[in-house]
Every structure is written in C-alpha cells, then in structure tokens.
Design an enzyme around this catalytic site. Structure first.
Site, short mmCIF file in Angstrom:
data_model
loop_
_atom_site.label_atom_id
_atom_site.label_comp_id
_atom_site.label_asym_id
_atom_site.label_seq_id
_atom_site.Cartn_x
_atom_site.Cartn_y
_atom_site.Cartn_z
CB CYS C 75 5.98 -4.96 -3.49
SG CYS C 75 5.82 -3.10 -4.59
CD GLU C 113 8.80 0.12 -0.47
OE1 GLU C 113 9.28 0.29 -1.61
OE2 GLU C 113 8.59 -1.52 -0.65
CG ASP C 127 -10.62 10.46 6.30
OD1 ASP C 127 -12.03 9.80 5.67
OD2 ASP C 127 -10.27 10.16 7.35
#
Lengths: 163, 163, 163, 163, 163, 163
Positions: C75, C113, C127
């Site tokens: 990228c 992105e 998480d």
C-alpha cells in the site's frame, strides 16, 4: 555547499521545503551482502525453489522505504508513489547485489528512501542467513542515480560536488 | 547449519525461542561512512563546536535498535537493556567509523539490533552531509562480536562456521 | 485483469502511481462481530450507559486506517482527509455491524484503508468482550462501495470484474 | 463473567496483569479470503511458480502480530517468542484459508496477536488480488485454540463460557 | 547525582539496566487542561451524555504510554502490565485534571510512561476542543508518586534529591 | 463554535478536510521545564560543552511532530515541510523554555504538530535530568501563533473565540 541540516548555531534543523515546487523525483541506490560459499549455496538453492529469503527481504526493503522519516530524524515525511527492490545473485563473488528505486511527485528528493530500502533489505538477508554465516559483510551502500530537483540528473560520475 | 528462518517448505518462519533460557547476551557491530575532503572537513569542524551531526546520528542509531523487530520481519521483539553508538573520525581516510553495542537479558541474541543501530546511524550521517557530497559510501557493515547463546563468544576471527 | 502487485517475474512490487491524477476518492467497507447472548447483552448495556467498548473500537479503527501503509506491504502511504467508523447493534442476530468510510484527494484508492479500519474495529470489540465470549466470530469483511479512479463508482452489484 | 476491559464506571481500562505468573501461552486463529474463479486461478498459478502473494501476506501477518499492542488499544505489549502464518488453497471454494499461531512465555494470552496476524494476512491477500476481484470476502475470522492461563486449554467446542 | 543519560564525554547514552533486579514498579503523573467557559461547558455537556472527548483522550493516553520508548530517545522498551488514565472536571477552574498510572514488573521505572500518558491525553483534549478555544493551556505536568527501584517510595514531598 | 471532533451523536469523528484548499499553514507552540538549581546547573554546564541533553530533546521534538497523527487519534496525517525546535535557558527561573515551529502546504492546520513537538521535547529533557531532580515541572504548554486557514493570523491576544 554547506551542511544544510544544521542551522548557523550548528543545531539540527529540518530544511524548509514548503516553497519548493512539486516535481517528479526519483532515486536509485545499491547495497550488497557478501557471504560464505555455504550460505550463498543455501540461499541460491532456496531461490530456485520457493524459498522466501529474497521475497522477505524485498518486502522489508519496501516497508522500510515508507518508514524513512521515522528512522532518519531530519527527513520529511513523503507520500512515495513507487518503491521497488531487486536482487541479483553474483555467484563468482558469493554476493547478493541489491538495488532499490523510489519515486515521488513531491517537494524533496527520495535518495534517503532508496538508501534505507537497500540497507534494510540487506539487513534482512543477513538476518535470514546468519545461522549459517554470521561473518557476512554488508555494503558498499551508495546512491546510484538521482533525478529531479536542483541537481537535475545526478550520478556518481556526473557530479561536480565532490572536489 | 541450515537457514533457520525458513521451514521445510522454504517459507519464512519466526524461530520459536520460547524454551530457550534467559541469559545475558550482547553484540557489537560496525559500519562506516567515507566521504569527500570537503564533507569530512565540515563534519569535523561541526563536531569541534557543537554541531549536531553526530549527536543526531547517535540518537537515530539508538532509536533504530529499538525498532529492529519492526524493520526486520522475522526478528523477535526484545526489551533491550542497553544500546550505545560511538563514532571515531578517521581523518586519513576521511571516514566516520561507527560502532554500536546492544545488550539484553533474554532468549535470543541482539546482533540484528546492533547491526540496525550502526546502519541507521550511517544513513543519518549520509542524510546530514549529502548536500555537500552525495557520493558518500556506507559500509562495510558487519558484526564484530557476539556474547551469549549457543555460540558462546563469537568474533569474526573465532568462528568455525564459515568454511 | 492481472495481479497488478506482482511484476512479470512474480515478485512483489508497489504499483507506480506517480503519473495518476489527484482526484477525489472514497471507499466504504463493512465488518461484523457476532457474539453470545451474554456478551451482546453486556455490550448493549454498556452502550446505553457510558461504556467505552464502541468508543474504543471507533478510535482503534480510525487509527488503524492511518496505519494501513505500515500494515499492508504494497500500500502507498496516503494523507487521508476523512475517516469514519460507525456501529449498529443488531439485536436479533447478537451482532455488532461495523461500517467504515475513508476519503482522500489523491492518486490511488482508499479501499484498503476502509477495510483495515473495519477489521481493526472488529478486533478491538473482540478484545474487549473476549472475557465473556472467546468464541465470537468476525466477518464477513468486505468492500461496500468505491468512488473515484478508473472503475468510477464500484459496488458489489455494479461490477463486471468478477466472472 | 463481565467485560474486564471496562472499570466500574464503564471506562476503558487496561487489565493489571503485573501479579500473574509467567507461563507458556499460545493461541491459534483462522481467517479466510473467498474470491472469484479468475482471481483464485491467478493466485494459484503464481503460487505454483514463485509468485509472492502468499509470501507477502505471510510476512504482513507476522509483522502485524508484533504490532498488536499498537493496534488494539487495551492490549499489553508482549515479547512474542514465535509467530507463524500458514495458508491452504481450497480450490473447491475458491478460498485461501489462513491459520496463525502465536506463542509466548508471559503474563497474558496471545489470542489477539493470533487474530491480528490472520486478519492482516487476509487484508494483504485482498490488496494483492483486488485488481482482479474487488468483491472478495474476508472471514470468518475466529479463535481456534488457546493454551495457558486460567482457562487452560480452550477450543470453541470445549468452553462453558458461551451460554 | 549527575545526569545519568550522558557519558563522561557528554554524549547521549542509554543507561545499562541489564543487571538490575526485576521488581514491582509503578508511577503516577498528572497534567491538566485549562480552558474557556464555553469550551468547558461543551466538554462537560458531552461528558454527561455520551460525548467521546474524554473516552478518546483516555485511549490516546493509554496508547501513548506504550509508545514511550519510541518517543523518548533514551527510554528502554518496557512491557507495561497496567496503564490507567483518569479525568476529573474542576468546574471552578474550568480545568480538566488528568492523572495517569503505570505499572510494571521490570528493571527500570515507569515514570516516563506515566508522564507521556498524561501529556498525550492532554494534547488530545486540546485537539478535540480547540475549535472552541485555541488558547487552552496544558500543564503543570509532573510526577506525583513513584514506587520501586532505588529511591523506594518517592513523592514530591518525600525527596532529598532537590537541594 | 462547537466541538468539531464530535458528530451530532457525540461520537468521535475525524473532520473531513478533502474539500479545503491547500494553503501555507504554520504554527508556533511553547512549553517549559522548571527544575532544581542542581539540575539546571548540570544541564547548563553540559550545554556549554558538548552535552547532548538539548540536542537529544530537539531531535525527539522534531520526530514527535512527525508522529502526531499516530498519537492524537483524530489528527489527519500531514506531510510536514518544516519542523524546528528551539531552547532558551532562563537562569533566573531555572527553566528551559521550549519553542516549536511547524509549517505545511496543506488542507489543515499544524498546531497539534507544534504542540506535540514542544511536549515531547519537554518530556525528553525531564527524562535526561530526572536522576538529579524528579520533581521538575513541565508547562505551561500552549499555542503561540497560528497562520493560515479560516482564522487567518491567530495569537492568544488576537482572538475573539474565547468569550
């Protein structure tokens, strides 16, 4: 010429490039890793199959070019538009030759990006082969060509800077 | 010895060091930047005053040692306990000699950290002097000494690896 | 079409976008996190008060969009001009739906992105809820819309690429 | 169980693991990228030669595991001792299956590192094949196994958490 | 006492902590952002609802603690085991008071991590409120308490260092 | 004025600057570190010789300006064209005064970059002198001047924002 990265008091200073034109700039750099016959043979064998040494080093070099402003304190952050890293196996000298190319439409040159890409690709080859030969030697690392900016087309042969 | 960073299929692989002992490990590496008389004189003049070239390169090298695992894909993240970067001006050869030292109480060696510190310090000197001499040459970059781990005390002279 | 990120030798290569026009480009992506009734109830309860799960995941997604060139090797570094991450709680399916939007005036698209923002927002939700349910499932993660560049206005329904 | 990453006021909080024992911990995660017949054929052809798609994705996944604490706000920084990323080409479903493995002698588990490695490897495959098929779908991304810490040996089948 | 981060030649040097014991270390730091009545009222209104100013600043502070060794050149990389950032709205003084706490079982103190967390949380509040009041003032930023290491329990009141 | 970094639901949001003009923008910020007589004397002595405290802090501040978008969640990534960090030793107040300057041809202002540079330079001075005086105080940190963008030329005295 003087050291442009120091101000008159000798202090580190990022050069102000705000007013420079946005032009097409590119740079090529080279490095090399010389190694033992054993390490070179294993690297070469891997490359003939699918061994990832050079693929890994290529990615590391490309990624490093993008990190140049984070690594070299006075480099400007640049939105590189092209990074390329190539390898050539020099069997006679048991050496991997590395060449890198960076390009940008921007206000400042990309030689540090090319040099950083070549250096980190070399370090990655060292890392992946060091179990076989820790005595490998990296270098010479140098700029091969620079296009764009006030020097125009620079090569080591075509320079009047070094007296 | 074989290339430990490739698995049997030739794919890149981070070595498993979970079961290795935590021991005192250190490494020294060197690099160098050779430059024109003009660039060397300006760097030397700056160093005699308060010029920040070497101070900047020292910080860049120390910071780079801490980024090694981010730069070299198969390196383990390490909590370095000591990083040092030193310079010596070799006037006869118009060369800055760079030496780096890293230390760690850990499960794997720190030679990549030392080599990365020396390489990035060299790149930073190049960056700060390139306005005067873009033809500077970096290297040779190599490991000088490694202490700890299965090889014990390694130096380029004291090795049976390279045949 | 061919794989543009490989050169003719099959080696990884960052596409050269130097000569492409700077145009207005944007992309939307989606992801999702499906979880147990217990985890969903706790996340929902927190959201009704001031619980920071979604606020944290939103920040993580926005930050990740800015790190895309550091995460995805080929990228280009891009100076994003807008990043947005939104969440929708789908109670029937005990799922958090994530949508991301990135925009840029630049030489190349921002779909990576947007996909990176959605992916990292999903990982952050995982998480923060994993103590209650480690069996949560992330995905499907996909591009929803892309505007600008040579494809013009792309949506999954409006494409002739996939045969 | 409750959401351990929120304090009693619902605010984000990094769990204090100072007093937990250093033990051997590991985790496996999976992800997948489903694509069009054309994209799959090109990826497969490249893999049979020396094409760098999977080599690049493997490096990206390994590097991402090391960046987990930088990407996921409440993750602890961990000195991973092993990261591995593997791929399997499922021709019938035109899908690349990704599995990741992380290991650590430490105070907290490595499931986020494994999930991050798998997610970023998937995003990299998407990036490298998107010119052929922008409609690829990433996922499901999930934890396959976790060893060490208070849950002992966890697998999706062997859990009493999800009610 | 002397400046431990300089060697005898006055050069920057990372202190060698390899031989120090691994002990329980923690530190608390504080900072503050004083602002106009208008900015304070808007921040306060947001906090009573679900406005993300303080949630964003908390995440930024926690993330910054983990980046300390990348920001402060001579700091050692540390595997923090706890980071916490708290805010208190002091209406009388139109000030957000910030306190941070870091903890580690390690070889060196975490005061720089706590100070960095507080500083970056303050900068983030400034960023999010600057459209209303660019004249906000950050500080005083200082260490409140430090436990562990050779000074034992340090507070500004309980020190014999400053003569 | 309202808090531009929150959307109507109070959620964090990166402002869309895609359609803003590229103009010349700059900002100056200040910070300070007040310390004991002993610490100030040592810092001053070092500065008269070649002591690297201020050189190190200068580099840290410049590097931090380039990391602003990574530190402050809603900041846009910017390609800074100039960063400068200066120090002044105020003997009467045993204080190091820090001033920073950032410049950019871009779509959004650089005040956060200037404030971040000053803050991290201050933290670095603290780090390097803390062995002598852990009770040092950082601040006030504030914006001194901002040029470019919709406010034109802003200084703390020349503002109608704060009522």
């Amino acid at each position: 010429m003087t050291l442009t990265h120091l101000n008159q008091k000798g202090e580190a200073s990022m050069v102000d490039v705000t007013d420079k034109d946005i032009t097409d700039r590119s740079a090529r750099a080279q490095s090399a890793v010389a190694m033992s016959a054993d390490a070179f043979a294993q690297l070469q064998a891997g490359n003939n199959k699918k061994g990832d040494v050079l693929a890994t080093a290529r990615i590391a070099g490309i990624q490093a070019a993008k990190k140049t402003a984070d690594l070299i304190p006075l480099c400007h952050p640049l939105a590189l538009t092209k990074v390329q890293v190539d390898f050539e196996l020099d069997e006679a000298n048991r050496t991997v030759n590395i060449s890198s190319f960076c390009r940008l439409a921007g206000r400042t040159g990309v030689e540090m990006e090319a040099l950083t890409a070549a250096s980190v690709a070399a370090l990655t080859i060292y890392d992946m082969c060091k179990a076989v030969d820790p005595a490998m030697v990296i270098g010479p690392t140098k700029l091969q060509e620079k296009i764009g900016g006030k020097r125009g087309h620079w090569t080591p042969e075509n320079t009047e800077t070094d007296t």
